[in-house]
Design an enzyme around this catalytic site. Sequence first.
Site, PDB file in Angstrom:
ATOM      1  N   CYS A  97      47.532  42.677  56.457  1.00  0.00           N
ATOM      2  CA  CYS A  97      46.835  43.951  56.322  1.00  0.00           C
ATOM      3  C   CYS A  97      45.941  43.905  55.082  1.00  0.00           C
ATOM      4  CB  CYS A  97      47.834  45.098  56.214  1.00  0.00           C
ATOM      5  SG  CYS A  97      48.756  45.137  54.661  1.00  0.00           S
ATOM      6  N   CYS A 100      47.920  43.564  51.702  1.00  0.00           N
ATOM      7  CA  CYS A 100      48.522  42.240  51.565  1.00  0.00           C
ATOM      8  C   CYS A 100      47.456  41.176  51.320  1.00  0.00           C
ATOM      9  CB  CYS A 100      49.338  41.904  52.808  1.00  0.00           C
ATOM     10  SG  CYS A 100      50.884  42.827  52.940  1.00  0.00           S
ATOM     11  N   HIS A 257      32.916  25.291  79.339  1.00  0.00           N
ATOM     12  CA  HIS A 257      31.590  25.249  78.741  1.00  0.00           C
ATOM     13  C   HIS A 257      31.401  26.394  77.759  1.00  0.00           C
ATOM     14  CE1 HIS A 257      29.620  22.615  82.116  1.00  0.00           C
ATOM     15  NE2 HIS A 257      30.684  22.053  81.575  1.00  0.00           N
ATOM     16  N   GLU A 259      28.997  28.426  77.381  1.00  0.00           N
ATOM     17  CA  GLU A 259      28.490  29.660  77.983  1.00  0.00           C
ATOM     18  C   GLU A 259      29.622  30.511  78.566  1.00  0.00           C
ATOM     19  OE1 GLU A 259      25.300  26.450  78.452  1.00  0.00           O
ATOM     20  OE2 GLU A 259      27.481  26.604  78.625  1.00  0.00           O
ATOM     21  N   CYS A 290      27.317  27.624  85.123  1.00  0.00           N
ATOM     22  CA  CYS A 290      27.224  28.589  84.019  1.00  0.00           C
ATOM     23  C   CYS A 290      26.052  29.543  84.230  1.00  0.00           C
ATOM     24  CB  CYS A 290      27.085  27.859  82.687  1.00  0.00           C
ATOM     25  SG  CYS A 290      28.594  27.018  82.148  1.00  0.00           S
TER      26      CYS A 290
END
Length: 377
Positions: A97, A100, A257, A259, A290
């Site tokens: 957080c 921390c 890939h 993409e 793709c």
Amino acid sequence: MNPQIRNMVEQMEPDIFVYYFNNRPILSGRNTVWLCYEVKTKDPSGPPLDANIFQGKLYPEAKDHPEMKFLHWFRKWRQLHRDQEYEVTWYVSWSPCTRCANSVATFLAEDPKVTLTIFVARLYYFWKPDYQQALRILCQERGGPHATMKIMNYNEFQHCWNEFVDGQGKPFKPRKNLPKHYTLLHATLGELLRHVMDPGTFTSNFNNKPWVSGQRETYLCYKVERSHNDTWVLLNQHRGFLRNQAPDRHGFPKGRHAELCFLDLIPFWKLDDQQYRVTCFTSWSPCFSCAQKMAKFISNNKHVSLCIFAARIYDDQGRCQEGLRTLHRDGAKIAVMNYSEFEYCWDTFVDRQGRPFQPWDGLDEHSQALSGRLRAI
């Protein structure tokens, strides 16, 4: 081990590990944070001097968080080992957080002989600006000590299972979507920490010589803009780069890939219905598959326009040209990178250390030739 520190356990039960170290990016109900740690000397081949587990709740005071418990324990332990240099590794179910993260950054500044690597299963409140800033302060080099933060992948989950889980000799069995979730979280952490590319990686992979060979990786740099009063406004929180995932029996068996990794990431941004422009700078133009999936994405998301600038044209003597035509027909802008795009990527995505972009021999000529090929397609 220090018996006076509370909430330390020797090993966790398998179902506890599987439940709390689930790397699905968005999860509810995981209000306990688990932190497995190892302390070693600078000799990485040696066994850990100390290894154990802290746990704590998310919502009480920060002093009850496992990161703070570790710092309390380590400071006492360190008094007996003042002159040594140590490498500390954390495996944490949630990233730290804000409070921390700030406390850990202060600790590292006070003790420069300690290096800290943090592997996280998930990112905690990663969309909040104050949290993002705290992690950047913790992790970015500013001439002083800093932490290195990474997303847990198969190897880290398996290591935790072997070292910190009472598995009764059973092997670690990863969740089906572990590699996909890792890719999403890795990209998100890169955006958050504003990761940059090594200069050699950029010049090697984005060199636009048409006859280049041996470059089996695809790098994809991206930026996102939102329309506001007829002007495109850059969204700095969604800017980064990806590369394709190599085939891995513990990851994507057939690889993935760049993409497709990028398309996996976009829904994670939860863009609203305003108009957006996504610009990709790729070392290779998309393959047929793709291109088809990218075309489907923009067809299903009319509020998102897509611009693709490619350093080189990928042509496997198959259907790549058909894929590019489909992508163009469905509304994507496709162009070849020229000097201005290479310079922009160098300035934006590369760890250039203040050095200006130096074009390689033939950059303009290659760009013009590739543009002619693309027009013909």
